[in-house]
Design a protein around this motif. Structure first.
Motif, short mmCIF file in Angstrom:
data_model
loop_
_atom_site.label_atom_id
_atom_site.label_comp_id
_atom_site.label_asym_id
_atom_site.label_seq_id
_atom_site.Cartn_x
_atom_site.Cartn_y
_atom_site.Cartn_z
N GLY A 40 0.80 -1.21 0.00
CA GLY A 40 0.00 0.00 0.00
C GLY A 40 0.83 1.26 0.00
O GLY A 40 1.87 1.34 -0.64
N LEU A 41 0.36 2.27 0.74
CA LEU A 41 1.03 3.56 0.81
C LEU A 41 1.05 4.05 2.25
O LEU A 41 0.20 3.67 3.06
N PRO A 42 2.00 4.91 2.60
CA PRO A 42 2.00 5.49 3.94
C PRO A 42 0.90 6.52 4.09
O PRO A 42 0.15 6.80 3.14
N ALA A 43 0.80 7.10 5.27
CA ALA A 43 -0.24 8.09 5.58
C ALA A 43 -0.15 9.29 4.63
O ALA A 43 0.92 9.61 4.11
N THR A 93 -1.71 -6.03 -6.58
CA THR A 93 -1.87 -7.44 -6.97
C THR A 93 -3.28 -7.73 -7.47
O THR A 93 -3.56 -8.85 -7.88
N THR A 94 -4.15 -6.71 -7.45
CA THR A 94 -5.50 -6.84 -7.99
C THR A 94 -5.87 -5.53 -8.67
O THR A 94 -5.24 -4.48 -8.43
N VAL A 95 -6.92 -5.55 -9.46
CA VAL A 95 -7.41 -4.33 -10.10
C VAL A 95 -7.88 -3.34 -9.03
O VAL A 95 -7.63 -2.13 -9.13
N ASP A 96 -8.54 -3.82 -8.00
CA ASP A 96 -9.02 -2.93 -6.93
C ASP A 96 -7.86 -2.19 -6.28
O ASP A 96 -7.96 -0.99 -5.98
N ARG A 136 4.33 -10.86 -1.41
CA ARG A 136 3.17 -10.35 -2.14
C ARG A 136 2.91 -8.93 -1.65
O ARG A 136 3.00 -8.64 -0.47
N GLY A 137 2.53 -8.06 -2.58
CA GLY A 137 2.27 -6.67 -2.20
C GLY A 137 0.84 -6.39 -1.83
O GLY A 137 0.46 -5.22 -1.69
#
Length: 344
Positions: free
Chosen positions: A131-134, A153-156, A180-181
């Motif tokens: 993901g991403l940080p704050a 790892t997915t379209v969403d 896995r991300g």
């Protein structure tokens, strides 16, 4: 905007950041060949990180520094005890007093303290996994003029990353080595191979898409670009380069028939990651509900890894690898980068 202009690189080839098997030396070799070199920073102590950033900044070119964006879990004493009990026969085999080994995280997410450390270097690219940080940290990174990448790892997940301001999405196929991300959903049944995932993400988002997973030669690069990728990210193939710090034990596994059998496992960190199947993965099962949440599973298995490696054994070593190793001759990173570029 073409991704070469976005990332200011000659070749749309990114060397994947691979914690534990590389330093800035590998990244610089890739930069000199015209690609983007990457530095994995999630496991580096502050002084080590600063030293590596100095080396990259002094060299110049386009480089990427990578961080995890996870949230450390609250201590779970019950699960930790269950995990240690599951590993107890191995601790006994190696004479390890696990009661003297403290529980702990071992990997820290991107934070304001880390941002303070890297801000003077203004990295050309900052990438994230999980993901991403704050938002306030994202704003700081953006203020340096850094381009921001993250894995989906997915379209969403790709749509979420676009909505939250990334400059490009890394589409991580199921073939990819290492962690896995995934970050929106931990359901592994939603994970797809790159050649299925990539065109879906390309169609869904407006930002450039970087293909990752199973790319080890020019033909794979060509296939990814044909499916709409703007660039590729390559990891496992670089692990056999002389500029990598991959251990002799790990190199031997990558070169062996054993490398044909990889699996997703949470035994080493608590989060699914692809590696070559070894003894502990076979006997415990690659995915165990007893393993504590990432990254706290590491504490109890780390002494086993150290003890076995001291005997030249990889039974408890995370032998990270994608499903296609490539580069079996261990060519240098510059030669590999130029060979990959023949698929453009």
């Amino acid at each position: 905007m073409p991704i070469q202009d976005l990332l200011k690189t000659e070749l749309p080839i990114i060397q994947a950041p691979m914690a534990g098997v590389q330093t800035s030396r590998l990244a610089i070799a890739v930069i000199e060949a015209g690609g983007v070199g990457s530095l994995p920073a999630a496991m580096l102590a502050p002084q080590a990180l600063q030293d590596e950033l100095k080396a990259l900044a002094a060299h110049g070119g386009t480089w990427n520094v990578n961080f995890f964006a996870h949230t450390n879990p609250a201590p779970d004493n019950v699960r930790e005890a269950r995990w240690r009990a599951r590993l107890a026969p191995y601790h006994a085999e190696y004479g390890i007093d696990i009661d003297k080994v403290p529980a702990g995280a071992g990997r820290n997410p991107f934070s304001s303290e880390i941002a303070d450390l890297i801000e003077p270097f203004k990295p050309p690219i900052v990438s994230f996994h999980f993901g991403l940080p704050a938002p306030e940290l994202m704003k700081r990174v953006r203020s340096w003029g850094s381009r921001i990448l993250s894995s989906a790892t997915t379209v969403d997940e790709a749509l979420w990353l676009q909505e939250h301001g990334v400059d490009a999405v890394i589409a991580q196929g199921l073939e990819a080595g290492g962690h896995r991300g995934h970050f929106l959903d931990h359901d592994l049944t939603r994970q797809q191979g790159l050649m299925t995932l990539l065109p879906q993400i390309v169609q869904a988002v407006r930002v450039p898409v970087i293909a990752a997973g199973g790319i080890s030669d020019a033909n794979a690069v060509k296939a990814a670009m044909a499916l709409g990728a703007s660039a590729v990210q390559v990891g496992t193939a670089y692990m056999l380069c002389p500029e990598a710090q991959t251990s002799a034990l790990h190199r031997a596994a990558l070169r062996s028939p054993q490398a044909r059998h990889t699996a997703l496992t949470n035994l080493f960190t608590g989060r699914p990651a692809r590696g070559i199947v070894n003894r502990v993965m076979r006997e415990v099962g690659p995915l165990s509900p007893d393993a504590p949440e990432f990254p706290t599973a590491t504490a109890a298995i780390a002494p086993l890894r150290a003890a076995a490696e001291a005997r030249g054994i990889g039974d408890f070593t995370p032998l990270w690898s994608g499903q296609r190793v490539g580069n079996l001759e261990g060519v240098d990173a510059g030669t590999l980068t130029r060979a990959l570029a023949r698929g453009l």
